[in-house]
Design an enzyme around this catalytic site. Structure first.
Site, PDB file in Angstrom:
ATOM      1  N   GLY A 191      19.360 -20.525 -17.007  1.00 11.81           N
ATOM      2  CA  GLY A 191      18.892 -21.699 -16.270  1.00 11.81           C
ATOM      3  C   GLY A 191      18.911 -22.948 -17.132  1.00 11.81           C
ATOM      4  O   GLY A 191      17.999 -23.783 -17.082  1.00 11.81           O
TER       5      GLY A 191
ATOM      6  N   TYR B 127       7.025 -15.067  -4.396  1.00 12.53           N
ATOM      7  CA  TYR B 127       7.221 -15.802  -5.650  1.00 12.53           C
ATOM      8  C   TYR B 127       6.158 -15.390  -6.668  1.00 12.53           C
ATOM      9  O   TYR B 127       6.459 -15.046  -7.816  1.00 12.53           O
ATOM     10  CB  TYR B 127       7.187 -17.306  -5.428  1.00 12.53           C
ATOM     11  CG  TYR B 127       7.229 -18.075  -6.731  1.00 12.53           C
ATOM     12  CD1 TYR B 127       8.382 -18.080  -7.513  1.00 12.53           C
ATOM     13  CD2 TYR B 127       6.110 -18.757  -7.207  1.00 12.53           C
ATOM     14  CE1 TYR B 127       8.425 -18.744  -8.724  1.00 12.53           C
ATOM     15  CE2 TYR B 127       6.139 -19.435  -8.413  1.00 12.53           C
ATOM     16  CZ  TYR B 127       7.301 -19.426  -9.172  1.00 12.53           C
ATOM     17  OH  TYR B 127       7.341 -20.077 -10.378  1.00 12.53           O
TER      18      TYR B 127
ATOM     19  N   THR C 235      11.595 -31.567 -12.355  1.00  6.62           N
ATOM     20  CA  THR C 235      12.599 -30.499 -12.349  1.00  6.62           C
ATOM     21  C   THR C 235      13.074 -30.315 -10.907  1.00  6.62           C
ATOM     22  O   THR C 235      12.625 -31.013 -10.001  1.00  6.62           O
ATOM     23  CB  THR C 235      12.012 -29.173 -12.873  1.00  6.62           C
ATOM     24  OG1 THR C 235      11.148 -28.612 -11.880  1.00  6.62           O
ATOM     25  CG2 THR C 235      11.216 -29.393 -14.155  1.00  6.62           C
ATOM     26  N   GLU C 236      13.950 -29.355 -10.689  1.00  7.42           N
ATOM     27  CA  GLU C 236      14.460 -29.094  -9.344  1.00  7.42           C
ATOM     28  C   GLU C 236      13.627 -28.057  -8.596  1.00  7.42           C
ATOM     29  O   GLU C 236      13.978 -27.664  -7.488  1.00  7.42           O
ATOM     30  CB  GLU C 236      15.913 -28.626  -9.431  1.00  7.42           C
ATOM     31  CG  GLU C 236      16.850 -29.657 -10.056  1.00  7.42           C
ATOM     32  CD  GLU C 236      18.262 -29.129 -10.218  1.00  7.42           C
ATOM     33  OE1 GLU C 236      18.475 -27.907 -10.030  1.00  7.42           O
ATOM     34  OE2 GLU C 236      19.154 -29.929 -10.542  1.00  7.42           O
TER      35      GLU C 236
ATOM     36  N   PRO D 175       3.535 -21.695 -16.915  1.00  4.44           N
ATOM     37  CA  PRO D 175       3.192 -23.078 -16.576  1.00  4.44           C
ATOM     38  C   PRO D 175       2.574 -23.195 -15.188  1.00  4.44           C
ATOM     39  O   PRO D 175       2.847 -22.399 -14.283  1.00  4.44           O
ATOM     40  CB  PRO D 175       4.551 -23.800 -16.604  1.00  4.44           C
ATOM     41  CG  PRO D 175       5.520 -22.846 -17.219  1.00  4.44           C
ATOM     42  CD  PRO D 175       4.983 -21.482 -16.932  1.00  4.44           C
TER      43      PRO D 175
ATOM     44  N   ARG E 115      24.637 -21.337 -13.423  1.00  2.51           N
ATOM     45  CA  ARG E 115      25.696 -21.167 -12.428  1.00  2.51           C
ATOM     46  C   ARG E 115      26.612 -22.386 -12.346  1.00  2.51           C
ATOM     47  O   ARG E 115      27.779 -22.262 -11.996  1.00  2.51           O
ATOM     48  CB  ARG E 115      25.071 -20.907 -11.050  1.00  2.51           C
ATOM     49  CG  ARG E 115      24.350 -19.573 -10.930  1.00  2.51           C
ATOM     50  CD  ARG E 115      23.663 -19.419  -9.584  1.00  2.51           C
ATOM     51  NE  ARG E 115      22.588 -20.396  -9.406  1.00  2.51           N
ATOM     52  CZ  ARG E 115      22.604 -21.390  -8.524  1.00  2.51           C
ATOM     53  NH1 ARG E 115      23.635 -21.551  -7.726  1.00  2.51           N
ATOM     54  NH2 ARG E 115      21.583 -22.225  -8.427  1.00  2.51           N
TER      55      ARG E 115
END
Length: 250
Positions: free
Chosen positions: A7, A147, A183-184, A177, A32
């Protein structure tokens, strides 16, 4: 030191890669999106090796690790950073496809990369695995269902790795965290709805990807005889909520 980051094209991974190269380390940046990796390589130079890797394609990972160039082949630190959240619906309304994608990335992908890298660390009796978990792995919240469950797996897997590695000098940390902007993460969670994503961070001072990059760098450069098992971090504005009760009218 060679550090492999999954990532690595955005968020925590990108922030960490920039800091590592600035401090004289070499980075194997896996993600990716080759275009974003190449853009980062243009900035960071030969110390950054871009590698296309989809961690959810677990069958491809051993060959990717085997094919690394000689000067990057020894992986001193693995940062399992690739992961995602999808959706905030309650479990009864959630998408099964979203559940499966989170499981494939956050659990199976992390296991596959670890399995490919760990034996060489043990053989050298040296190495460090940092798994990027989440406070969601300890503290449930509405819509966090799968998640949070994937991050609970990451926490327990990290602790069990520590148990298995007794007698070696290989270290393992689970970084957990809380709320992080810049971030995305939320854009992905809300399937590209930028307005919804932005509202997650309204009205308070949150952490940033750079903050997490600094913490990760500190972990990596900490003394080799110290193991930080778990590190949970939140912005000051975030804390634990009380247990929720659904009251009924009498």
């Amino acid at each position: 030191m060679n550090v492999l980051i999954t990532g690595a094209s955005a968020g925590f991974g990108k922030a960490l890669a920039e800091r590592l190269v600035a401090n004289g380390h070499r980075v194997i940046g896996c993600a990716r999106r080759l275009d974003k990796l190449n853009a980062l390589a243009d900035t960071l130079g030969e110390a950054f090796l871009p590698v296309v890797m989809d961690v959810s394609d677990t069958a491809s990972i051993p060959q990717i690790i085997t094919d690394l160039p000689d000067n990057f082949k020894q992986i001193d630190v693995l940062v399992n950073n690739a992961g995602l959240a999808l959706g905030t619906e309650p479990a009864q309304n959630a998408s099964l496809d979203d559940w499966m994608r989170m499981t494939d990335t956050n659990i199976k992908g992390l296991m596959a990369v670890t399995h490919a890298v760990l034996p060489a660390m043990v053989a050298r009796d040296s190495g460090y695995i940092i798994n990027v978990g989440s406070i969601a792995g300890s503290w449930p919240y509405f819509g966090g269902n799968v998640y949070g469950a994937t991050k609970a797996f990451v926490k327990q897997f990290s602790l069990n790795l520590r148990a298995d590695l007794i007698g070696t000098q290989v270290r393992v940390t689970n970084l957990e965290p809380g709320n992080v902007a810049g971030t995305e993460f939320s854009n992905v969670r809300y399937h590209g709805d930028d307005d919804k994503a932005a509202k997650v961070y309204d009205g308070f001072k949150t952490m940033t990807g750079d903050d997490i990059g600094d913490i990760l760098l500190w972990l990596i450069e900490s003394p080799a005889h110290i193991n930080i098992n778990r590190l949970e971090v939140m912005p000051v504005a975030q804390t634990y909520n009380g247990l929720t009760i659904a009251k009924q009218d009498s």
